[in-house]
Structure formats: C-alpha cells, structure tokens
Write a protein that holds these residues in place. Structure first.
Motif, PDB file in Angstrom:
ATOM      1  N   PHE A 149      -6.291  15.770   6.933  1.00 47.38           N
ATOM      2  CA  PHE A 149      -5.814  14.454   7.387  1.00 47.38           C
ATOM      3  C   PHE A 149      -6.994  13.540   7.711  1.00 47.38           C
ATOM      4  O   PHE A 149      -6.985  12.345   7.368  1.00 47.38           O
ATOM      5  CB  PHE A 149      -4.926  14.594   8.618  1.00 47.38           C
ATOM      6  CG  PHE A 149      -4.737  13.294   9.356  1.00 47.38           C
ATOM      7  CD1 PHE A 149      -3.864  12.323   8.879  1.00 47.38           C
ATOM      8  CD2 PHE A 149      -5.471  13.029  10.509  1.00 47.38           C
ATOM      9  CE1 PHE A 149      -3.718  11.114   9.552  1.00 47.38           C
ATOM     10  CE2 PHE A 149      -5.330  11.824  11.180  1.00 47.38           C
ATOM     11  CZ  PHE A 149      -4.448  10.863  10.702  1.00 47.38           C
ATOM     12  N   LEU A 150      -8.002  14.086   8.386  1.00 51.27           N
ATOM     13  CA  LEU A 150      -9.169  13.279   8.761  1.00 51.27           C
ATOM     14  C   LEU A 150      -9.887  12.732   7.529  1.00 51.27           C
ATOM     15  O   LEU A 150     -10.375  11.591   7.554  1.00 51.27           O
ATOM     16  CB  LEU A 150     -10.128  14.108   9.609  1.00 51.27           C
ATOM     17  CG  LEU A 150      -9.647  14.466  11.023  1.00 51.27           C
ATOM     18  CD1 LEU A 150     -10.691  15.336  11.726  1.00 51.27           C
ATOM     19  CD2 LEU A 150      -9.375  13.202  11.829  1.00 51.27           C
ATOM     20  N   PHE A 151      -9.958  13.517   6.447  1.00 48.73           N
ATOM     21  CA  PHE A 151     -10.572  13.054   5.214  1.00 48.73           C
ATOM     22  C   PHE A 151      -9.799  11.860   4.643  1.00 48.73           C
ATOM     23  O   PHE A 151     -10.387  10.858   4.233  1.00 48.73           O
ATOM     24  CB  PHE A 151     -10.634  14.188   4.190  1.00 48.73           C
ATOM     25  CG  PHE A 151     -11.807  15.100   4.359  1.00 48.73           C
ATOM     26  CD1 PHE A 151     -13.099  14.661   4.100  1.00 48.73           C
ATOM     27  CD2 PHE A 151     -11.629  16.408   4.775  1.00 48.73           C
ATOM     28  CE1 PHE A 151     -14.197  15.502   4.256  1.00 48.73           C
ATOM     29  CE2 PHE A 151     -12.709  17.259   4.937  1.00 48.73           C
ATOM     30  CZ  PHE A 151     -13.998  16.810   4.680  1.00 48.73           C
ATOM     31  N   ILE A 152      -8.466  11.983   4.617  1.00 47.10           N
ATOM     32  CA  ILE A 152      -7.636  10.893   4.085  1.00 47.10           C
ATOM     33  C   ILE A 152      -7.729   9.674   4.994  1.00 47.10           C
ATOM     34  O   ILE A 152      -7.852   8.539   4.521  1.00 47.10           O
ATOM     35  CB  ILE A 152      -6.173  11.347   3.948  1.00 47.10           C
ATOM     36  CG1 ILE A 152      -6.068  12.529   2.996  1.00 47.10           C
ATOM     37  CG2 ILE A 152      -5.297  10.199   3.444  1.00 47.10           C
ATOM     38  CD1 ILE A 152      -4.681  13.129   2.909  1.00 47.10           C
ATOM     39  N   PHE A 153      -7.697   9.916   6.302  1.00 52.09           N
ATOM     40  CA  PHE A 153      -7.808   8.821   7.264  1.00 52.09           C
ATOM     41  C   PHE A 153      -9.117   8.056   7.084  1.00 52.09           C
ATOM     42  O   PHE A 153      -9.138   6.821   7.076  1.00 52.09           O
ATOM     43  CB  PHE A 153      -7.715   9.378   8.690  1.00 52.09           C
ATOM     44  CG  PHE A 153      -8.065   8.378   9.753  1.00 52.09           C
ATOM     45  CD1 PHE A 153      -7.119   7.461  10.193  1.00 52.09           C
ATOM     46  CD2 PHE A 153      -9.334   8.346  10.314  1.00 52.09           C
ATOM     47  CE1 PHE A 153      -7.438   6.528  11.181  1.00 52.09           C
ATOM     48  CE2 PHE A 153      -9.658   7.430  11.293  1.00 52.09           C
ATOM     49  CZ  PHE A 153      -8.712   6.515  11.729  1.00 52.09           C
ATOM     50  N   THR A 154     -10.211   8.788   6.929  1.00 47.74           N
ATOM     51  CA  THR A 154     -11.522   8.156   6.755  1.00 47.74           C
ATOM     52  C   THR A 154     -11.555   7.307   5.487  1.00 47.74           C
ATOM     53  O   THR A 154     -12.078   6.186   5.490  1.00 47.74           O
ATOM     54  CB  THR A 154     -12.625   9.227   6.695  1.00 47.74           C
ATOM     55  OG1 THR A 154     -12.599  10.006   7.892  1.00 47.74           O
ATOM     56  CG2 THR A 154     -13.987   8.583   6.536  1.00 47.74           C
ATOM     57  N   SER A 155     -10.997   7.839   4.408  1.00 51.43           N
ATOM     58  CA  SER A 155     -10.984   7.112   3.138  1.00 51.43           C
ATOM     59  C   SER A 155     -10.188   5.823   3.243  1.00 51.43           C
ATOM     60  O   SER A 155     -10.632   4.762   2.791  1.00 51.43           O
ATOM     61  CB  SER A 155     -10.411   8.000   2.032  1.00 51.43           C
ATOM     62  OG  SER A 155     -10.337   7.295   0.809  1.00 51.43           O
ATOM     63  N   VAL A 156      -9.005   5.922   3.843  1.00 46.78           N
ATOM     64  CA  VAL A 156      -8.148   4.733   3.969  1.00 46.78           C
ATOM     65  C   VAL A 156      -8.755   3.729   4.931  1.00 46.78           C
ATOM     66  O   VAL A 156      -8.746   2.515   4.679  1.00 46.78           O
ATOM     67  CB  VAL A 156      -6.733   5.139   4.428  1.00 46.78           C
ATOM     68  CG1 VAL A 156      -5.886   3.904   4.711  1.00 46.78           C
ATOM     69  CG2 VAL A 156      -6.051   5.998   3.374  1.00 46.78           C
ATOM     70  N   TYR A 157      -9.307   4.225   6.040  1.00 47.21           N
ATOM     71  CA  TYR A 157      -9.864   3.333   7.050  1.00 47.21           C
ATOM     72  C   TYR A 157     -11.084   2.577   6.528  1.00 47.21           C
ATOM     73  O   TYR A 157     -11.272   1.390   6.814  1.00 47.21           O
ATOM     74  CB  TYR A 157     -10.241   4.136   8.296  1.00 47.21           C
ATOM     75  CG  TYR A 157     -10.680   3.288   9.458  1.00 47.21           C
ATOM     76  CD1 TYR A 157      -9.757   2.539  10.184  1.00 47.21           C
ATOM     77  CD2 TYR A 157     -12.029   3.220   9.837  1.00 47.21           C
ATOM     78  CE1 TYR A 157     -10.157   1.752  11.256  1.00 47.21           C
ATOM     79  CE2 TYR A 157     -12.438   2.443  10.904  1.00 47.21           C
ATOM     80  CZ  TYR A 157     -11.485   1.713  11.611  1.00 47.21           C
ATOM     81  OH  TYR A 157     -11.889   0.929  12.662  1.00 47.21           O
ATOM     82  N   GLN A 158     -11.917   3.275   5.752  1.00 43.43           N
ATOM     83  CA  GLN A 158     -13.134   2.654   5.250  1.00 43.43           C
ATOM     84  C   GLN A 158     -12.918   1.840   3.979  1.00 43.43           C
ATOM     85  O   GLN A 158     -13.499   0.770   3.819  1.00 43.43           O
ATOM     86  CB  GLN A 158     -14.197   3.725   4.988  1.00 43.43           C
ATOM     87  CG  GLN A 158     -14.712   4.403   6.253  1.00 43.43           C
ATOM     88  CD  GLN A 158     -15.789   5.427   5.963  1.00 43.43           C
ATOM     89  OE1 GLN A 158     -15.981   5.841   4.828  1.00 43.43           O
ATOM     90  NE2 GLN A 158     -16.511   5.856   6.999  1.00 43.43           N
ATOM     91  N   ASN A 159     -12.079   2.353   3.090  1.00 37.60           N
ATOM     92  CA  ASN A 159     -11.915   1.724   1.782  1.00 37.60           C
ATOM     93  C   ASN A 159     -10.576   1.002   1.593  1.00 37.60           C
ATOM     94  O   ASN A 159     -10.417   0.240   0.648  1.00 37.60           O
ATOM     95  CB  ASN A 159     -12.058   2.780   0.676  1.00 37.60           C
ATOM     96  CG  ASN A 159     -13.345   3.568   0.805  1.00 37.60           C
ATOM     97  OD1 ASN A 159     -14.408   3.007   1.080  1.00 37.60           O
ATOM     98  ND2 ASN A 159     -13.262   4.880   0.625  1.00 37.60           N
ATOM     99  N   GLY A 160      -9.628   1.314   2.459  1.00 34.86           N
ATOM    100  CA  GLY A 160      -8.306   0.684   2.343  1.00 34.86           C
ATOM    101  C   GLY A 160      -7.433   1.292   1.267  1.00 34.86           C
ATOM    102  O   GLY A 160      -6.311   0.837   1.041  1.00 34.86           O
TER     103      GLY A 160
END
Length: 213
Positions: free
Chosen positions: A16-27
């Motif tokens: 989840f943290l990997f997906i969260f980081t991707s979405v948060y940084q890249n949208g």
C-alpha cells in the motif's frame, strides 16, 4: 489469528505504501487505464457497489453490535466494530483529503477525491469483520473457510464494481484492499489481545489475608 496472517497484513501495508507514494508524488499509477477496458464488459459487478455504501455498512454494523451486546455480552467486540468500521472510514477520508487525487474523467456522478477507494477499503474491513464474528460460532474449519471465501469474494466484487462504474482507478481499489486488510488485522489483534488480558485477570484470584489467632 495465525502468524501467517500477520505476515500477509504487513506485506499488504508495505505494498500500500508503494502505491500511496506513487500516487502522492506522480498523481497516477502506470497501467491504470488498461483496467477500464478489461472490466468494461463486466457489468454484472455493478450491483455489488451497494454493499460498500455507508447506509448498508452502517445498518448491518449496528445489527452486529446489537447481536454482540444482547446475545454475546461482548463489549470489547462492540468497541472493535466501532473502531474497525468507523475508524477505517475516517482514515479513508483523511487519506483522500491528503492525496487529493481527482476521480477518473468519466460520467459517474461521484464527488470527492478518488484515492483510496472507500468501497474497497471500508467494505473489506466491514465484510471480514462480519465474517470473523459469524465464524466464531462455527466449529468446522471448512465452514469457516467457506465464510471467509464468500466474504472475500463479496469484498472483491464490491471494490471492482467501482472500476466498472469508472468511479475509481484500479490503483484506488487495490490500495483500499491492501490498507483495509492491514487495518482489519490490526483491529482483530487488539481485540484478541484484550480478551486474553481480561480472561487472564478473571482467572487470577486475590489471596486472602490469614486471620491472627
């Protein structure tokens, strides 16, 4: 709860943290758009969306708490339902307001932000929690597995219905599942630990004082 479930829950949270980081940084998450095409013809999933609505979850959660109150006298269980269901909803809304990911650009009639999916996250917590307390009344391991399989399948259909409706990206739903499972596991660990502590205290009897002769 078995140790293997702790491992799965930990792995789910890390993913989840990997997906969260991707979405948060890249949208965005690479490949999200493909799933709209893959699920385009799975219209049979759309009705399952109702399971993840606040009305359905709140109503059945209240019935579950009444059952735990009047039939089982399980007050820690009642608190667990509140913390699990209401808590997951609060966490979901906080994450949405933090990430601020816009919903897919389709006509779906939904407002608010997209990440993570509340239907997937809260729906999974709610259904697994319901199955957990129901399965406590069953002795057969096979029947318990059937209950958990059915609950997991309903949760899967509920989450994926949001992709079919184009109200969420696939990554929204996947992240909801992952965080929902991790949070559900945490709540059950706290519930079972609390019960063990109370049970241990109830079996310990105070040593009475000896009277002087």
């Amino acid at each position: 709860m078995k140790k293997v479930q702790y491992v799965f829950a930990s792995f789910a949270f890390i993913l989840f943290l990997f997906i969260f980081t991707s979405v948060y940084q890249n949208g965005t998450v690479r490949g999200d758009g493909i799933f709209f095409s893959l699920f385009e013809n799975m219209m049979f999933l759309k009705p399952f969306s109702i399971i993840g609505t606040e009305l359905v979850i709140a109503t059945i959660s209240i019935l579950l708490m009444l059952y735990l109150w009047f039939r089982k006298k399980d007050y820690i269980g009642i608190l667990t339902v509140v913390v699990a269901v209401a808590g997951s909803n609060v966490i979901n809304k906080l994450l949405k307001s933090t990430v601020e990911r816009e919903r897919p650009p389709f006509s779906h009639g939904e407002d608010g932000f997209s990440f993570p999916s509340g239907h997937a996250m809260v729906g999974l917590v709610f259904l697994l929690l319901l199955v957990y307390f129901i399965s406590k009344e069953v002795q057969s391991t096979k029947v318990k597995l059937i209950f958990y399989g059915g609950g997991g399948l309903l949760a899967l259909f509920t989450g994926m219905s949001r992709v079919v409706e184009k109200a969420h990206y696939f990554s929204d739903v996947l992240a909801g599942f992952l965080l929902g499972y991790a949070y559900f596991t945490l709540c059950i660990v706290l519930y079972e630990t609390s019960n063990k502590i109370l049970k241990k205290k109830s079996t310990v009897r105070p040593v009475g004082r000896t009277k002087n002769v």
